[in-house]
Design an enzyme around this catalytic site. Structure first.
Site, PDB file in Angstrom:
ATOM      1  N   LYS A  34       0.842  -1.200   0.000  1.00  0.00           N
ATOM      2  CA  LYS A  34       0.000   0.000   0.000  1.00  0.00           C
ATOM      3  C   LYS A  34       0.877   1.250   0.000  1.00  0.00           C
ATOM      4  O   LYS A  34       2.075   1.191   0.263  1.00  0.00           O
ATOM      5  CB  LYS A  34      -0.931  -0.009   1.213  1.00  0.00           C
ATOM      6  CG  LYS A  34      -0.228  -0.067   2.564  1.00  0.00           C
ATOM      7  CD  LYS A  34      -1.233  -0.186   3.684  1.00  0.00           C
ATOM      8  CE  LYS A  34      -0.504  -0.245   5.038  1.00  0.00           C
ATOM      9  NZ  LYS A  34      -1.460  -0.313   6.160  1.00  0.00           N
ATOM     10  N   ARG A 129     -10.103  -0.171  14.742  1.00  0.00           N
ATOM     11  CA  ARG A 129      -9.986   0.622  13.523  1.00  0.00           C
ATOM     12  C   ARG A 129     -11.134   0.236  12.592  1.00  0.00           C
ATOM     13  O   ARG A 129     -12.085   0.989  12.450  1.00  0.00           O
ATOM     14  CB  ARG A 129      -8.614   0.391  12.881  1.00  0.00           C
ATOM     15  CG  ARG A 129      -8.322   1.279  11.692  1.00  0.00           C
ATOM     16  CD  ARG A 129      -6.845   1.241  11.302  1.00  0.00           C
ATOM     17  NE  ARG A 129      -6.378  -0.092  10.916  1.00  0.00           N
ATOM     18  CZ  ARG A 129      -5.118  -0.319  10.510  1.00  0.00           C
ATOM     19  NH1 ARG A 129      -4.243   0.661  10.468  1.00  0.00           N
ATOM     20  NH2 ARG A 129      -4.752  -1.551  10.163  1.00  0.00           N
ATOM     21  N   HIS A 158      -5.950  -7.696  12.606  1.00  0.00           N
ATOM     22  CA  HIS A 158      -4.677  -6.986  12.582  1.00  0.00           C
ATOM     23  C   HIS A 158      -4.160  -6.808  14.005  1.00  0.00           C
ATOM     24  O   HIS A 158      -4.838  -6.227  14.852  1.00  0.00           O
ATOM     25  CB  HIS A 158      -4.826  -5.620  11.912  1.00  0.00           C
ATOM     26  CG  HIS A 158      -3.521  -4.929  11.660  1.00  0.00           C
ATOM     27  ND1 HIS A 158      -2.605  -5.409  10.758  1.00  0.00           N
ATOM     28  CD2 HIS A 158      -2.969  -3.814  12.193  1.00  0.00           C
ATOM     29  CE1 HIS A 158      -1.543  -4.616  10.737  1.00  0.00           C
ATOM     30  NE2 HIS A 158      -1.742  -3.647  11.611  1.00  0.00           N
ATOM     31  N   ARG A 210       0.883 -11.431   6.317  1.00  0.00           N
ATOM     32  CA  ARG A 210       0.884 -10.143   5.606  1.00  0.00           C
ATOM     33  C   ARG A 210       2.159  -9.398   5.981  1.00  0.00           C
ATOM     34  O   ARG A 210       2.347  -9.016   7.137  1.00  0.00           O
ATOM     35  CB  ARG A 210      -0.322  -9.284   5.998  1.00  0.00           C
ATOM     36  CG  ARG A 210      -1.675  -9.836   5.631  1.00  0.00           C
ATOM     37  CD  ARG A 210      -2.757  -8.775   5.870  1.00  0.00           C
ATOM     38  NE  ARG A 210      -2.650  -8.136   7.169  1.00  0.00           N
ATOM     39  CZ  ARG A 210      -3.219  -8.581   8.279  1.00  0.00           C
ATOM     40  NH1 ARG A 210      -3.945  -9.691   8.267  1.00  0.00           N
ATOM     41  NH2 ARG A 210      -3.078  -7.942   9.411  1.00  0.00           N
ATOM     42  N   TYR A 249      16.984  29.846   7.835  1.00  0.00           N
ATOM     43  CA  TYR A 249      15.802  30.564   8.294  1.00  0.00           C
ATOM     44  C   TYR A 249      15.767  30.656   9.817  1.00  0.00           C
ATOM     45  O   TYR A 249      16.076  29.693  10.527  1.00  0.00           O
ATOM     46  CB  TYR A 249      14.530  29.852   7.830  1.00  0.00           C
ATOM     47  CG  TYR A 249      14.253  29.988   6.351  1.00  0.00           C
ATOM     48  CD1 TYR A 249      13.987  31.226   5.776  1.00  0.00           C
ATOM     49  CD2 TYR A 249      14.225  28.867   5.530  1.00  0.00           C
ATOM     50  CE1 TYR A 249      13.716  31.349   4.426  1.00  0.00           C
ATOM     51  CE2 TYR A 249      13.951  28.975   4.172  1.00  0.00           C
ATOM     52  CZ  TYR A 249      13.701  30.223   3.626  1.00  0.00           C
ATOM     53  OH  TYR A 249      13.430  30.335   2.289  1.00  0.00           O
ATOM     54  N   CYS A 295      15.345  23.585   4.918  1.00  0.00           N
ATOM     55  CA  CYS A 295      14.517  24.383   4.013  1.00  0.00           C
ATOM     56  C   CYS A 295      13.610  23.464   3.191  1.00  0.00           C
ATOM     57  O   CYS A 295      13.693  22.238   3.290  1.00  0.00           O
ATOM     58  CB  CYS A 295      15.400  25.201   3.082  1.00  0.00           C
ATOM     59  SG  CYS A 295      16.676  26.181   3.895  1.00  0.00           S
ATOM     60  N   MET A 296      12.760  24.051   2.387  1.00  0.00           N
ATOM     61  CA  MET A 296      11.866  23.256   1.549  1.00  0.00           C
ATOM     62  C   MET A 296      12.648  22.364   0.585  1.00  0.00           C
ATOM     63  O   MET A 296      12.287  21.206   0.375  1.00  0.00           O
ATOM     64  CB  MET A 296      10.915  24.151   0.761  1.00  0.00           C
ATOM     65  CG  MET A 296       9.949  23.384  -0.127  1.00  0.00           C
ATOM     66  SD  MET A 296       8.837  24.432  -1.066  1.00  0.00           S
ATOM     67  CE  MET A 296       7.735  25.009   0.219  1.00  0.00           C
ATOM     68  N   ASP A 297      13.723  22.907  -0.005  1.00  0.00           N
ATOM     69  CA  ASP A 297      14.444  22.201  -1.062  1.00  0.00           C
ATOM     70  C   ASP A 297      15.918  21.984  -0.767  1.00  0.00           C
ATOM     71  O   ASP A 297      16.595  21.273  -1.524  1.00  0.00           O
ATOM     72  CB  ASP A 297      14.361  22.995  -2.376  1.00  0.00           C
ATOM     73  CG  ASP A 297      12.966  23.530  -2.626  1.00  0.00           C
ATOM     74  OD1 ASP A 297      12.056  22.715  -2.812  1.00  0.00           O
ATOM     75  OD2 ASP A 297      12.795  24.765  -2.606  1.00  0.00           O
TER      76      ASP A 297
END
Length: 367
Positions: A34, A129, A158, A210, A249, A295-297
């Site tokens: 999954k 669940r 599960h 599983r 930052y 940072c983001m990148d």
């Protein structure tokens, strides 16, 4: 690959792990892939598992199942999560198997054309669940589904604490065994073992396991599995920064002396979250600390010695295990690899070499 940040997926190691686990448990093997095989590439991982002997694949949703069907997989395919009852015709037409999750779900399903659909009955033994809690309702659901022409091919539960509590696992198993016995039905698939339980939990009731995270060599119960994943980037620049300068930052890090600061092209948009600040990465023989905010990148690291631009930097792999990284981030390996974004190229290693690569962002742009 146009960006020097990538994850390597060793398909040979995955296949070896399937064979090792299969030998340990001796049951039919359901490979859980999954969430795009936990971010590692569903069809690539699926092929490795199937070639090594897996008899069924499992995903979380109808969308994920249809992706595999569209990629050419025609074998046994189980949906572990909830499917909208209105989509039961799609499930049947595509020879999929889905979970019966509640009495309300069953009552809705039988209002639709569901004849021929394959179903595994979900039993809630303590996870709270999805699944049936009462045997009375399980029997009612069984009868309604069979009357509607549904093929009741399996039953499962599960375990929720296999890595922390054997007592809880035993208690859940006894509830599951009680339900299977009370239903008195010839289920083709009876499964309760997740990755950890597949290694240590022995029972005479279930006939299938599983396995998800252990496909990649992660297990707290055996050292026989092979690590299959690594995440890398490359140094794009470095410079000497005088004492008293701030990095990144928020100016959250200040150099104590003249320090060599390197920049690597990976950030939180890649799944390398900001909590990694202060942790170590590995750069060609030495460890380097992440300094300043991620940072983001991009991310900055403090190098103990000069390194050339293009030096490979390991985020996790042979020198920093995925388990170690998860522990330091107070999370689990599943979360780390599932968060690695689609813009990070996946390189697939087979027969000792890189055999293929995948980058969903590039593929989308080329359509």
């Amino acid at each position: 690959m146009y960006r020097d940040t990538w994850m390597e997926v060793d398909l040979d190691a995955i296949a070896d792990n399937v064979r090792t686990i299969h030998k340990i448990c001796g049951k039919k093997f359901i490979a859980v892939i999954k969430a795009d095989a936990y971010g590692c590439g569903d069809i690539q991982v699926a092929r490795a598992c199937l070639e090594a002997g897996a008899e069924m694949l499992a995903v979380s949703s109808l969308d994920e199942a249809m992706i595999l069907r569209n990629e050419g997989y025609g074998g046994e395919l189980l949906i572990l999560g909830a499917v909208n009852p209105e989509d039961c015709e799609v499930v049947a037409e595509n020879d999929l198997t889905t979970a019966a999750i509640s009495m309300d779900w069953v009552r809705e399903v039988v209002k639709h054309p569901c004849a021929g659909m394959k179903v595994h009955l979900a039993v809630d033994t303590g996870m709270n669940r999805i699944g049936f809690r009462e045997i009375r309702e399980m029997k009612e659901a069984r009868d309604l589904l069979l009357e509607a022409g549904v093929n009741l091919t399996g039953i499962f539960t599960h375990f929720c604490c296999t890595d922390t509590s054997r007592e809880m696992t035993d208690r859940q198993y006894l509830k599951f065994a009680e339900a299977v016995k009370a239903l008195d039905y010839p289920f083709e698939w009876i499964h309760c073992d997740n990755s950890d339980a597949t290694i240590f939990f022995k029972d005479s009731l279930s006939n299938a396991c599983r396995v998800g995270i252990s496909l990649y060599g992660i297990s707290g119960f055996t050292s026989e599995l092979k690590p299959a994943l690594a995440l890398y980037t490359k140094l794009v620049m470095s410079k000497l920064v005088p004492a008293g300068e701030t990095i990144g930052y928020g100016a959250t890090y200040e150099t104590k002396t003249t320090e060599r600061i390197g920049t690597i092209p990976i950030g939180y948009a890649d799944g390398f979250i900001r909590a990694n600040q202060g942790r170590m990465v590995y750069a060609d023989g030495c460890y380097a600390q992440v300094v300043g905010r991620v940072c983001m990148d991009q991310t900055m690291i403090r190098l103990p010695e000069q390194k050339q631009n293009g030096t490979v930097v390991e985020i996790f792999g042979p020198h920093i295990s995925l388990e170690q990284m998860a522990s330091e981030l107070h999370t689990i390996p599943y979360e780390i690899i599932s968060l690695i974004s689609g813009r990070v190229t996946r390189l697939y290693r087979k027969a000792g070499r890189i055999s293929s690569e995948s980058n969903e962002r590039i593929l989308k742009s080329e359509l």
